[in-house]
Design a protein around this motif. Structure first.
Motif, mmCIF file in Angstrom:
data_model
loop_
_atom_site.group_PDB
_atom_site.id
_atom_site.type_symbol
_atom_site.label_atom_id
_atom_site.label_comp_id
_atom_site.label_asym_id
_atom_site.label_seq_id
_atom_site.Cartn_x
_atom_site.Cartn_y
_atom_site.Cartn_z
ATOM 1 N N GLY A 61 46.286 42.738 42.005
ATOM 2 C CA GLY A 61 47.028 42.065 40.933
ATOM 3 C C GLY A 61 48.455 42.574 40.879
ATOM 4 N N SER A 110 51.154 41.092 41.987
ATOM 5 C CA SER A 110 52.224 40.098 42.029
ATOM 6 C C SER A 110 52.914 39.930 40.692
ATOM 7 C CB SER A 110 51.663 38.753 42.502
ATOM 8 O OG SER A 110 50.558 38.390 41.706
ATOM 9 N N ILE A 149 51.453 44.068 34.728
ATOM 10 C CA ILE A 149 51.209 45.512 34.775
ATOM 11 C C ILE A 149 51.093 45.989 36.225
ATOM 12 C CG2 ILE A 149 49.559 47.336 34.142
ATOM 13 C CD1 ILE A 149 48.829 45.601 31.643
ATOM 14 N N GLY A 150 50.411 45.211 37.070
ATOM 15 C CA GLY A 150 50.205 45.609 38.467
ATOM 16 C C GLY A 150 51.522 45.703 39.222
ATOM 17 N N LEU A 174 40.202 37.639 45.052
ATOM 18 C CA LEU A 174 39.169 38.679 44.909
ATOM 19 C C LEU A 174 37.840 38.108 44.415
ATOM 20 C CD1 LEU A 174 41.359 41.565 43.459
ATOM 21 C CD2 LEU A 174 40.186 41.582 45.663
ATOM 22 N N ALA A 234 43.661 43.777 39.124
ATOM 23 C CA ALA A 234 43.644 42.306 39.025
ATOM 24 C C ALA A 234 42.675 41.859 37.940
ATOM 25 C CB ALA A 234 43.238 41.691 40.361
ATOM 26 N N GLN A 259 36.497 41.473 38.391
ATOM 27 C CA GLN A 259 36.556 42.710 37.607
ATOM 28 C C GLN A 259 35.468 43.713 37.989
ATOM 29 O OE1 GLN A 259 38.668 42.686 33.840
ATOM 30 N NE2 GLN A 259 39.599 42.734 35.839
ATOM 31 N N VAL A 313 41.928 49.436 35.758
ATOM 32 C CA VAL A 313 42.733 48.948 34.631
ATOM 33 C C VAL A 313 41.807 48.140 33.725
ATOM 34 C CG1 VAL A 313 44.746 47.637 33.901
ATOM 35 C CG2 VAL A 313 44.817 48.950 36.044
ATOM 36 N N SER A 321 40.982 48.054 29.257
ATOM 37 C CA SER A 321 41.636 47.509 28.063
ATOM 38 C C SER A 321 41.151 48.295 26.847
ATOM 39 C CB SER A 321 41.215 46.040 27.923
ATOM 40 O OG SER A 321 41.482 45.536 26.640
ATOM 41 N N LYS A 328 35.300 45.039 30.794
ATOM 42 C CA LYS A 328 36.149 46.200 30.515
ATOM 43 C C LYS A 328 35.291 47.395 30.082
ATOM 44 C CE LYS A 328 40.033 44.137 31.494
ATOM 45 N NZ LYS A 328 40.606 44.363 32.827
ATOM 46 N N PRO A 383 45.074 49.527 28.327
ATOM 47 C CA PRO A 383 46.213 48.990 27.570
ATOM 48 C C PRO A 383 45.734 48.111 26.422
ATOM 49 C CG PRO A 383 46.222 48.239 29.888
ATOM 50 C CD PRO A 383 44.880 48.819 29.589
ATOM 51 N N THR A 415 47.611 44.894 23.866
ATOM 52 C CA THR A 415 48.426 43.714 24.190
ATOM 53 C C THR A 415 49.713 44.133 24.902
ATOM 54 O OG1 THR A 415 47.559 42.617 22.250
ATOM 55 C CG2 THR A 415 49.544 41.671 23.210
ATOM 56 N N THR A 445 52.935 40.225 29.270
ATOM 57 C CA THR A 445 52.864 39.704 30.638
ATOM 58 C C THR A 445 52.483 38.222 30.556
ATOM 59 O OG1 THR A 445 50.508 40.114 30.893
ATOM 60 C CG2 THR A 445 51.976 41.950 31.422
ATOM 61 N N ALA A 446 52.258 37.624 31.725
ATOM 62 C CA ALA A 446 51.860 36.210 31.749
ATOM 63 C C ALA A 446 50.372 36.028 31.427
ATOM 64 C CB ALA A 446 52.141 35.635 33.141
ATOM 65 N N PHE A 447 49.681 37.139 31.205
ATOM 66 C CA PHE A 447 48.222 37.139 31.054
ATOM 67 C C PHE A 447 47.717 36.099 30.048
ATOM 68 C CE2 PHE A 447 44.429 39.160 29.108
ATOM 69 C CZ PHE A 447 43.655 39.351 30.243
ATOM 70 N N ARG A 448 48.287 36.099 28.849
ATOM 71 C CA ARG A 448 47.769 35.217 27.792
ATOM 72 C C ARG A 448 48.125 33.756 28.060
ATOM 73 N NH1 ARG A 448 47.365 39.836 25.768
ATOM 74 N NH2 ARG A 448 45.712 40.201 24.265
HETATM 75 N N1 LIG Z 1 48.449 41.713 29.187
HETATM 76 C C1 LIG Z 1 47.622 42.269 28.319
HETATM 77 O O1 LIG Z 1 47.783 42.095 27.085
HETATM 78 C C2 LIG Z 1 46.494 43.141 28.812
HETATM 79 C C3 LIG Z 1 45.840 43.958 27.854
HETATM 80 C C4 LIG Z 1 44.809 44.786 28.282
HETATM 81 C C5 LIG Z 1 44.421 44.787 29.613
HETATM 82 N N2 LIG Z 1 45.051 43.984 30.511
HETATM 83 C C6 LIG Z 1 44.581 44.009 31.897
HETATM 84 O O2 LIG Z 1 45.649 44.334 32.756
HETATM 85 C C7 LIG Z 1 45.399 43.774 34.059
HETATM 86 C C8 LIG Z 1 46.661 43.075 34.550
HETATM 87 O O3 LIG Z 1 46.948 42.001 33.669
HETATM 88 P P1 LIG Z 1 48.454 41.519 33.349
HETATM 89 O O4 LIG Z 1 48.623 41.557 31.888
HETATM 90 O O5 LIG Z 1 49.416 42.223 34.207
HETATM 91 O O6 LIG Z 1 48.314 39.971 33.745
HETATM 92 P P2 LIG Z 1 49.082 39.042 34.808
HETATM 93 O O7 LIG Z 1 50.558 39.221 34.679
HETATM 94 O O8 LIG Z 1 48.492 37.691 34.629
HETATM 95 O O9 LIG Z 1 48.641 39.664 36.224
HETATM 96 C C9 LIG Z 1 47.354 39.494 36.718
HETATM 97 C C10 LIG Z 1 47.366 39.821 38.192
HETATM 98 O O10 LIG Z 1 46.020 39.688 38.703
HETATM 99 C C11 LIG Z 1 46.052 38.854 39.854
HETATM 100 N N3 LIG Z 1 44.807 38.098 39.970
HETATM 101 C C12 LIG Z 1 44.227 37.328 39.024
HETATM 102 N N4 LIG Z 1 43.119 36.748 39.516
HETATM 103 C C13 LIG Z 1 42.998 37.175 40.803
HETATM 104 C C14 LIG Z 1 42.073 36.922 41.849
HETATM 105 N N5 LIG Z 1 41.032 36.077 41.678
HETATM 106 N N6 LIG Z 1 42.247 37.512 43.045
HETATM 107 C C15 LIG Z 1 43.309 38.338 43.240
HETATM 108 N N7 LIG Z 1 44.222 38.623 42.296
HETATM 109 C C16 LIG Z 1 44.067 38.040 41.094
HETATM 110 C C17 LIG Z 1 47.265 37.947 39.635
HETATM 111 O O11 LIG Z 1 47.812 37.496 40.852
HETATM 112 P P3 LIG Z 1 47.577 36.002 41.474
HETATM 113 O O12 LIG Z 1 47.636 35.035 40.362
HETATM 114 O O13 LIG Z 1 48.623 35.873 42.515
HETATM 115 O O14 LIG Z 1 46.228 36.072 42.078
HETATM 116 C C18 LIG Z 1 48.254 38.905 38.988
HETATM 117 O O15 LIG Z 1 48.934 39.647 39.971
HETATM 118 C C19 LIG Z 1 44.188 42.859 33.909
HETATM 119 O O16 LIG Z 1 43.037 43.485 34.428
HETATM 120 C C20 LIG Z 1 44.057 42.682 32.398
HETATM 121 O O17 LIG Z 1 42.720 42.462 32.013
HETATM 122 C C21 LIG Z 1 46.089 43.163 30.142
#
Ligand SMILES: NC(=O)c1ccc[n+]([C@@H]2O[C@H](COP(=O)([O-])OP(=O)(O)OC[C@H]3O[C@@H](n4cnc5c(N)ncnc54)[C@H](OP(=O)(O)O)[C@@H]3O)[C@@H](O)[C@H]2O)c1
Length: 269
Positions: free
Chosen positions: A15, A17, A20-21, A66, A93, A116, A142, A144, A161, A187, A189, A192-195
């Protein structure tokens, strides 16, 4: 930049790209670690590799989904082709799936478990094969703040998680005295683009930490070999408070919060 004396291999970040990654990868690059960056989208991976390589390290990419059963075999092949050995593994990821258990989209939920849980297990076994003989390595899942709280309307996300927490804690004990450590990043909230990628409402996106701050606390904790890394005071207080409340009550409070966020109700989400 010189490497810490006990770590000489590459950092594999899933993850990498975005979010957080990507921040974690760039901060590990600044500490001098060569990188293997994993994600699905080749173009964004290339741009992340370009950013990180600015720190003067080698950054390779492996574009895989993945959720596919052969993903980790393809990552192992990419490491071999690049002549890289994993000494830091960041299982980062992830994506969100929401909706009531009875109505959630099964394919998305099962892909989440693949990414996961199954990919995390397979990558961890792969990394341990190179870490244990050298008596040196760092693994971080990683997770939550949801590792501590059952999450109605995001039940499988929260359960994944919680799995990561339990797995990392058990692994850490198994690894005592081996020179390899397992850590858990929890972490809250984060901006990132997550939500938005999960189609969650803007209301649920408010606030949150900067991913670079989350990554900075993570890298510091990881290098120090700490187990639990909870970035930010608010998240630390939340996890401490959660520990004082029985799990069913935590679930009830979380259910009410998610209902207010518009995730509640059967057929909704
Ligand atoms: N943002 C928050 O509020 C938050 C809070 C707590 C925990 N987290 C955790 O932090 C981690 C990173 O999230 P983020 O907030 O950085 O979100 P993000 O910006 O959406 O990044 C998610 C990353 O995971 C990759 N990914 C998703 N599905 C995948 C797949 N099937 N195969 C390979 N790569 C995959 C995406 O790349 P591609 O789309 O190119 O595959 C992207 O690089 C996650 O595990 C999330 O649960 C986030």
């Amino acid at each position: 930049m010189t490497l810490p004396s006990d770590i000489t291999g590459a950092a594999l970040v899933t993850g990498a790209s975005s979010g957080i990654g990507r921040s974690l990868a760039c901060q590990l690059a600044k500490r001098g670690f060569p990188l293997m960056l994993v994600g699905r989208d080749e173009a964004t991976l290339r741009s992340a590799a370009h950013d990180c390589a600015g720190a003067g390290v080698r950054a390779e990419i492996c574009a895989v989904d993945l959720a596919e059963p052969d993903a980790v075999k393809r990552i192992a092949a990419a490491l071999d082709a690049a002549g890289m050995r994993v000494e830091i593994l960041v299982n980062n990821a992830g994506f969100a799936v929401h909706g009531p258990v009875a109505a959630v989209e099964a394919d998305a939920e099962e892909a989440l478990v693949q990414v996961q849980i199954l990919a995390t297990l397979r990558l961890t076994r792969l990394a341990l094969r190179s870490m244990l003989p050298l008596r040196s390595g760092r693994i971080v899942h990683v997770a939550s703040v949801y590792s501590f709280i059952p999450v109605p309307h995001q039940a499988v996300y929260g359960a994944c998680k919680a799995f990561m927490f339990s797995h990392a804690a058990a692994l850490r004990e198994e690894l005592r005295g081996t020179g390899v450590t397992a850590s858990l990043l929890a972490p809250g909230t984060t901006r990132t683009a997550f939500r938005s990628r999960a189609g969650l409402s803007p209301r649920a996106e408010r606030g949150g930490m900067d991913p670079d701050r989350v990554a900075a606390e993570a890298v510091e904790g990881l290098m120090a070999g700490r187990f639990l890394i909870v970035p930010g005071l608010r998240n630390k207080l939340l996890t401490l408070a959660a520990g004082l409340v029985p799990r069913p009550s935590r679930a009830r409070v979380m259910g009410a919060i998610n209902a207010r966020r518009g995730l509640g109700g059967h057929g909704g989400g």
